[in-house]
Design a protein around this motif. Sequence first.
Motif, short mmCIF file in Angstrom:
data_model
loop_
_atom_site.label_atom_id
_atom_site.label_comp_id
_atom_site.label_asym_id
_atom_site.label_seq_id
_atom_site.Cartn_x
_atom_site.Cartn_y
_atom_site.Cartn_z
N LEU A 125 36.69 -33.92 47.38
CA LEU A 125 37.29 -32.74 48.15
C LEU A 125 37.77 -32.92 49.53
CD1 LEU A 125 35.11 -29.83 47.13
CD2 LEU A 125 37.36 -30.19 46.34
N GLY A 126 37.43 -34.26 50.34
CA GLY A 126 37.52 -34.41 51.59
C GLY A 126 39.07 -34.77 51.95
N LEU A 127 39.66 -35.65 51.27
CA LEU A 127 41.08 -35.85 51.33
C LEU A 127 42.01 -34.68 50.89
CD1 LEU A 127 41.56 -39.65 50.46
CD2 LEU A 127 41.45 -38.50 52.68
N SER A 128 41.71 -34.10 49.63
CA SER A 128 42.28 -32.70 49.36
C SER A 128 42.46 -31.64 50.20
CB SER A 128 41.58 -32.38 47.92
OG SER A 128 42.47 -31.21 47.62
N GLN A 149 39.38 -25.47 46.80
CA GLN A 149 39.64 -24.77 48.09
C GLN A 149 38.62 -23.72 48.40
OE1 GLN A 149 43.47 -23.69 48.21
NE2 GLN A 149 44.48 -25.61 48.82
N LEU A 150 38.24 -23.16 47.06
CA LEU A 150 37.22 -22.17 47.08
C LEU A 150 35.90 -22.57 47.26
CD1 LEU A 150 38.47 -19.47 44.55
CD2 LEU A 150 38.39 -19.01 46.86
N LEU A 151 35.47 -23.50 46.69
CA LEU A 151 34.39 -24.11 46.88
C LEU A 151 33.96 -24.71 48.10
CD1 LEU A 151 31.63 -25.45 45.63
CD2 LEU A 151 32.90 -27.38 44.95
N HIS A 152 35.04 -25.58 48.74
CA HIS A 152 35.26 -26.01 50.18
C HIS A 152 34.98 -24.88 51.06
CE1 HIS A 152 35.84 -28.49 53.61
NE2 HIS A 152 36.96 -27.36 53.89
N LEU A 209 45.18 -39.66 45.28
CA LEU A 209 44.03 -39.89 46.50
C LEU A 209 43.92 -38.26 46.78
CD1 LEU A 209 45.17 -42.68 48.62
CD2 LEU A 209 43.05 -42.42 47.26
N PHE A 210 44.79 -37.41 46.70
CA PHE A 210 44.79 -36.08 47.49
C PHE A 210 44.58 -35.18 46.44
CE2 PHE A 210 47.63 -38.91 50.19
CZ PHE A 210 46.85 -38.58 51.29
N GLU A 211 44.47 -35.59 45.09
CA GLU A 211 43.74 -34.32 44.01
C GLU A 211 42.41 -33.99 44.23
OE1 GLU A 211 44.36 -35.94 40.17
OE2 GLU A 211 46.44 -36.47 40.52
N PRO A 212 42.32 -32.77 43.97
CA PRO A 212 40.72 -32.10 44.04
C PRO A 212 39.93 -32.88 43.19
CG PRO A 212 42.48 -30.35 44.02
CD PRO A 212 43.18 -31.75 43.67
N PHE A 213 38.75 -32.86 43.81
CA PHE A 213 37.80 -33.62 42.92
C PHE A 213 38.15 -35.26 42.42
CE2 PHE A 213 37.63 -28.91 42.05
CZ PHE A 213 36.53 -28.89 42.79
N GLN A 242 39.82 -27.74 62.71
CA GLN A 242 40.38 -28.13 61.35
C GLN A 242 41.00 -29.89 61.43
OE1 GLN A 242 43.25 -25.57 59.83
NE2 GLN A 242 41.98 -23.84 59.65
N LEU A 243 41.62 -29.98 62.79
CA LEU A 243 42.19 -31.25 62.89
C LEU A 243 40.99 -32.14 63.07
CD1 LEU A 243 45.25 -30.41 65.11
CD2 LEU A 243 45.22 -31.09 62.78
N GLN A 244 39.97 -31.86 63.68
CA GLN A 244 38.76 -32.65 63.81
C GLN A 244 38.20 -33.05 62.28
OE1 GLN A 244 35.84 -31.53 66.60
NE2 GLN A 244 34.17 -32.60 65.54
N GLN A 245 38.06 -32.00 61.82
CA GLN A 245 37.82 -32.19 60.30
C GLN A 245 38.52 -33.43 59.32
OE1 GLN A 245 37.56 -28.82 57.66
NE2 GLN A 245 36.88 -29.86 56.11
N VAL A 246 39.80 -33.31 59.52
CA VAL A 246 40.76 -34.40 59.04
C VAL A 246 40.61 -35.45 59.42
CG1 VAL A 246 42.93 -34.98 58.65
CG2 VAL A 246 42.45 -32.34 58.53
N ILE A 247 40.44 -35.88 60.97
CA ILE A 247 40.19 -37.05 61.46
C ILE A 247 38.98 -37.73 61.00
CG2 ILE A 247 40.20 -38.24 63.60
CD1 ILE A 247 42.33 -36.17 64.81
N MET A 248 37.78 -36.91 61.12
CA MET A 248 36.47 -37.32 60.68
C MET A 248 36.50 -37.85 59.22
SD MET A 248 33.72 -34.71 62.56
CE MET A 248 32.44 -35.50 61.66
N ASN A 249 37.16 -37.09 58.46
CA ASN A 249 37.33 -37.58 56.84
C ASN A 249 37.98 -38.84 56.93
OD1 ASN A 249 36.00 -35.51 55.41
ND2 ASN A 249 37.68 -34.22 55.41
N LEU A 250 39.23 -39.03 57.47
CA LEU A 250 39.83 -40.21 57.60
C LEU A 250 38.88 -41.32 58.12
CD1 LEU A 250 43.44 -39.15 58.60
CD2 LEU A 250 42.48 -39.50 56.27
N VAL A 251 38.12 -41.26 59.31
CA VAL A 251 37.35 -42.23 59.98
C VAL A 251 36.27 -42.49 58.77
CG1 VAL A 251 36.03 -42.90 61.78
CG2 VAL A 251 38.01 -41.53 62.25
#
Length: 448
Positions: free
Chosen positions: A411-414, A191-194, A395-399, A341-350
């Motif tokens: 990091l995207g899904l995490s 999270q700090l890196l992101h 899937l949702f683990e960092p790195f 933030q929600l746009q970032q989530v949806i862009m990651n999923l797409v």
Amino acid sequence: MSTIAPPADLSADSPLPPGGEQAWIEVIQKMDEVYNDLLQYEVALEEKNAALEESHQFIESVLASMSDILIVCDRNGGIEEVNSSLQHFSGKTAGELEHTPVFDLFADDIERAKARDIFARYGREGVHDCEFFLRAGDGSTVPVSMNCTPRLSQTGKLMGMVVTGRPVGELRRAYSALRQAHDDLKRTQGQLLHAEKMVSLGRLVAGVAHELNNPISFVLGNVLSLKRYASRLESYLGAVHASDAAEDGALQAMRQELRIDRILADMPHLIDGMIEGAERTRDIVDALKRFSAVDKMTPEQVSLNEVVERSVRWVVQSAAANFTVNTKISPNLKCSGSSGQLQQVIMNLVQNACDATASQREPALIVSGDIEDGMVILRFADNGPGISEEHLGRLFEPFFTTKPVGQGTGLGLSISYSIVERHGGRLSAHNLPGGGAEFILALPVESC
């Protein structure tokens, strides 16, 4: 201490033994020597008894302070002695445990059979770190790591065995706590890196948006003015064409040669197209400004329809030409939160769906949305190969990433998972029966 009485005195009237006075003196000397020897032996015996008692007390204190289970058995497996740890573990006294089979301590018949087999085969060599399940005093089944060492006589004859054990429940809990702390540390590092990356990206995007905003505003303002001017010119030219000068043949020829009528007909469409393009660019700049503030959790009313449409458009524009996205979203899906933030989530999923379906002949993604059981549900179903079972839980683990080195940070899904949690929702994934994977984004309706 017991004492030994000295030899009795013989009076002068006592008869002398055969041999005379010299023989009598020698007898008395021998008796004195024996008496002295007995005194020395008694003192040495008392010292050894004291040392033995001290050693016995030391051994008992050591056994009592041991946290591990200790059992001393005979060659047939009968318990001869136990320490206080086993008494506390089993809920029985030493008297109740002595002379009972050690195998009665095990949880069930399967564990007893397993213990008999292992002790019989490896009793002479010893058993090291073998896990068994024992029955505790409260009736629970506790895993115990046990060691068995043979107890031999001076001649090497097997006299029995010494069994020690350590409950591994505490070790497992400590390991679990350590692993959780390690996972939390990794997540925090991610999270700090992101956050650091997003701060830099936010500054860049904000700068680009600011630079684009000025010329777009200039173009839009000029086009709107041009539209007003074109309307006036059209009225003027209409009046000119209706005048007597319109009867002039040269003017009519010029009108046809320059295609004035077609220009007048096309000009409103051209200006409307310019206005639409400028307004769309202005919307993109506005979205970039919102996206640059992704780390600012300022609650606002978010139109999920607009966020999905914008996210899909941005990803598809940079994706392969044959990647198609079909949206089936109910109208007016709104929630409270951060649009960026929600746009970032949806862009990651797409984007993940785009990467996962790259090997398909016709890569496709279906995005559907509706309200189900008090939650706003967005589903992202692709036609890719799906997710392997060993990867589903990570899937949702960092790195964690299944992409080649250099093509993904993991990091995207995490980060998306953390964003959804902060919005009071949940993000999950599973494989579809007909093939492909589906990610489900759920947000609470009460925040909408």
